[in-house]
Scaffold this motif. Structure first.
Motif, PDB file in Angstrom:
ATOM      1  N   THR A  77      37.941 -26.609 -10.312  1.00  0.00           N
ATOM      2  CA  THR A  77      38.716 -25.486 -11.442  1.00  0.00           C
ATOM      3  C   THR A  77      38.058 -24.311 -11.233  1.00  0.00           C
ATOM      4  O   THR A  77      38.418 -23.215 -11.597  1.00  0.00           O
ATOM      5  CB  THR A  77      38.679 -26.189 -12.777  1.00  0.00           C
ATOM      6  N   THR A  78      36.489 -24.434 -11.121  1.00  0.00           N
ATOM      7  CA  THR A  78      35.529 -23.085 -11.051  1.00  0.00           C
ATOM      8  C   THR A  78      34.895 -23.349  -9.666  1.00  0.00           C
ATOM      9  O   THR A  78      34.305 -24.469  -9.225  1.00  0.00           O
ATOM     10  CB  THR A  78      34.885 -23.054 -12.172  1.00  0.00           C
ATOM     11  N   PHE A  79      34.280 -22.386  -9.092  1.00  0.00           N
ATOM     12  CA  PHE A  79      33.293 -22.340  -8.142  1.00  0.00           C
ATOM     13  C   PHE A  79      32.094 -21.803  -8.199  1.00  0.00           C
ATOM     14  O   PHE A  79      32.166 -20.692  -8.923  1.00  0.00           O
ATOM     15  CB  PHE A  79      34.324 -21.683  -6.660  1.00  0.00           C
ATOM     16  N   ARG A 123      31.801 -21.935 -18.138  1.00  0.00           N
ATOM     17  CA  ARG A 123      32.298 -23.181 -17.115  1.00  0.00           C
ATOM     18  C   ARG A 123      32.787 -24.229 -18.047  1.00  0.00           C
ATOM     19  O   ARG A 123      33.793 -24.866 -17.806  1.00  0.00           O
ATOM     20  CB  ARG A 123      31.107 -23.432 -16.535  1.00  0.00           C
ATOM     21  N   GLU A 124      32.068 -24.656 -18.839  1.00  0.00           N
ATOM     22  CA  GLU A 124      32.603 -26.047 -19.668  1.00  0.00           C
ATOM     23  C   GLU A 124      33.929 -25.827 -20.590  1.00  0.00           C
ATOM     24  O   GLU A 124      34.490 -26.684 -20.888  1.00  0.00           O
ATOM     25  CB  GLU A 124      31.564 -26.378 -20.692  1.00  0.00           C
ATOM     26  N   ASP A 125      34.206 -24.529 -20.842  1.00  0.00           N
ATOM     27  CA  ASP A 125      35.463 -24.432 -21.703  1.00  0.00           C
ATOM     28  C   ASP A 125      36.890 -24.317 -20.607  1.00  0.00           C
ATOM     29  O   ASP A 125      37.891 -24.342 -21.119  1.00  0.00           O
ATOM     30  CB  ASP A 125      35.432 -22.724 -22.162  1.00  0.00           C
ATOM     31  N   VAL A 126      36.553 -24.226 -19.391  1.00  0.00           N
ATOM     32  CA  VAL A 126      37.639 -24.119 -18.382  1.00  0.00           C
ATOM     33  C   VAL A 126      38.341 -25.429 -18.242  1.00  0.00           C
ATOM     34  O   VAL A 126      37.463 -26.431 -17.794  1.00  0.00           O
ATOM     35  CB  VAL A 126      37.166 -23.605 -17.075  1.00  0.00           C
ATOM     36  N   ILE A 167      32.757 -16.623 -17.099  1.00  0.00           N
ATOM     37  CA  ILE A 167      33.651 -16.695 -15.863  1.00  0.00           C
ATOM     38  C   ILE A 167      34.453 -15.811 -15.403  1.00  0.00           C
ATOM     39  O   ILE A 167      34.766 -14.821 -16.046  1.00  0.00           O
ATOM     40  CB  ILE A 167      34.645 -17.912 -16.358  1.00  0.00           C
ATOM     41  N   LEU A 168      34.293 -15.523 -14.128  1.00  0.00           N
ATOM     42  CA  LEU A 168      34.758 -14.243 -13.415  1.00  0.00           C
ATOM     43  C   LEU A 168      36.247 -14.799 -12.602  1.00  0.00           C
ATOM     44  O   LEU A 168      36.059 -15.453 -11.876  1.00  0.00           O
ATOM     45  CB  LEU A 168      33.789 -13.693 -12.633  1.00  0.00           C
TER      46      LEU A 168
END
Length: 227
Positions: A77-79, A123-126, A167-168
């Protein structure tokens, strides 16, 4: 990289036991490890600069976790941008992916421009990835911080060298940029605190209430690692 790591460690054990000759390369690696530094052959193949062996090995482990998780569990979901050997190539591939999603609209990679949006999420919110583009985490602002409430750059807190960026979201558009009232600072992104051409990754457009010259004079930049 893993092949080089295993080879040098295996040969070091044999050389210390007297089974094989201690070559200059092995001697240099042994000296580096004794001083908790990363042997030059490992730095060269990993393209990851770190001040100590502990920091380097931790980053290598995180890099392996990201790539292995992607392979086994599907797209993250995130990188973590630091976890790529060629971060610039990864960002170009992401822009190309967006172009392919709009192939029916006639989008071409050379005509597309990257778009950047700093979210109010960590990050933990995504919970899931974006419909287009990618979410990036793990970037740090040097010389400034990000104001979540206003959604723009602001002055750093006293005695705080680096401030994490939320988060970007990086995507792409085929539309030409239109002049507006928003002030944009093109913030350079570097792989390491040492700012050289080899460490430069890309430029990220960040919103600001102040003129870009303020951040230029302060040397504001985004870093993937701060150790």
């Amino acid at each position: 990289m893993l092949k080089s790591l295993r080879s040098i460690l295996s040969n070091l054990k044999l050389a210390i036991a007297g089974t094989i000759v201690m070559s200059p390369e092995l001697a240099d690696a042994l000296d580096a490890l004794f001083l908790a530094r990363v042997p030059e052959p490992w730095v060269k193949v990993s393209e990851l600069v770190a001040p100590s062996m502990g920091v380097w090995f931790g980053n290598i482990t995180n890099r392996a976790d990201q790539l292995t998780g992607w392979l086994k569990n599907g797209r993250p979901t995130t990188f973590w941008l630091t976890g790529f050997f060629n971060a610039s190539g990864f960002l170009t591939a992401s822009r190309q992916e967006v172009c392919r999603q709009h192939s029916k609209d006639g989008w071409a990679l050379d005509d597309c421009a990257a778009t950047y949006d700093v979210l109010k999420l960590e990050r933990e919110d995504v919970k899931h990835g974006p419909s287009e583009g990618i979410y990036i985490y793990g970037l740090f602002l040097d010389g400034a911080k990000w104001d979540k409430a206003k959604g723009c750059l602001t002055d750093s807190d006293p005695k705080v060298l680096y401030a994490s960026l939320p988060i970007l979201h990086i995507s792409a558009t085929a539309e030409k940029k239109k002049g507006g009232k928003e002030i944009i600072f093109e913030c350079p992104v570097y792989r390491a605190p040492k700012r050289t051409g080899l460490n430069f990754i890309t430029g990220v457009d960040l919103k600001s209430d102040d003129l870009p010259s303020k951040w230029v004079l302060r040397g504001v930049a985004l870093l993937t690692v701060v150790d």
